[in-house]
Design a protein around this motif. Structure first.
Motif: not given
Length: 96
Positions: A49-58, A60-69
């Protein structure tokens, strides 16, 4: 005389630190873990779900990793993914 390479300080500059590349590789490792059908993790649905949401919000991967570490760490620990854990530590040290 011995030459010592200076450590890049993220508080001064991100120049020389490959944060985006590190984050992209962590996402590859996340996808590898999610593809392991033999040992599903409780984090499976969450990260799909997070991978889909992150892509949908535009974002980048660093945002995802930083917020889900912390959650990524738990996923990698479940799969005993040493490379992923090492890279996650590197991102935390150098990029966050």
């Amino acid at each position: 005389m011995q030459s010592t390479a200076a450590k890049v300080d993220r508080y001064v500059t991100f120049e020389g630190i490959e944060c985006d590349d590190y984050a992209r590789q962590v996402v590859v490792y996340i996808r590898d873990c999610l593809a392991d059908g033999d040992r599903p993790s409780a984090w499976q649905d969450y990260f799909e779900r997070k991978l889909i949401e992150n892509a949908g919000m535009g974002q980048d991967e660093l945002f995802l990793v930083g917020s889900q570490v912390n959650y990524i760490r738990e996923l990698f620990e479940h799969y005993q993914h040493a490379e992923g854990l090492d890279l996650l530590d590197k991102i935390e040290e150098e990029c966050c």
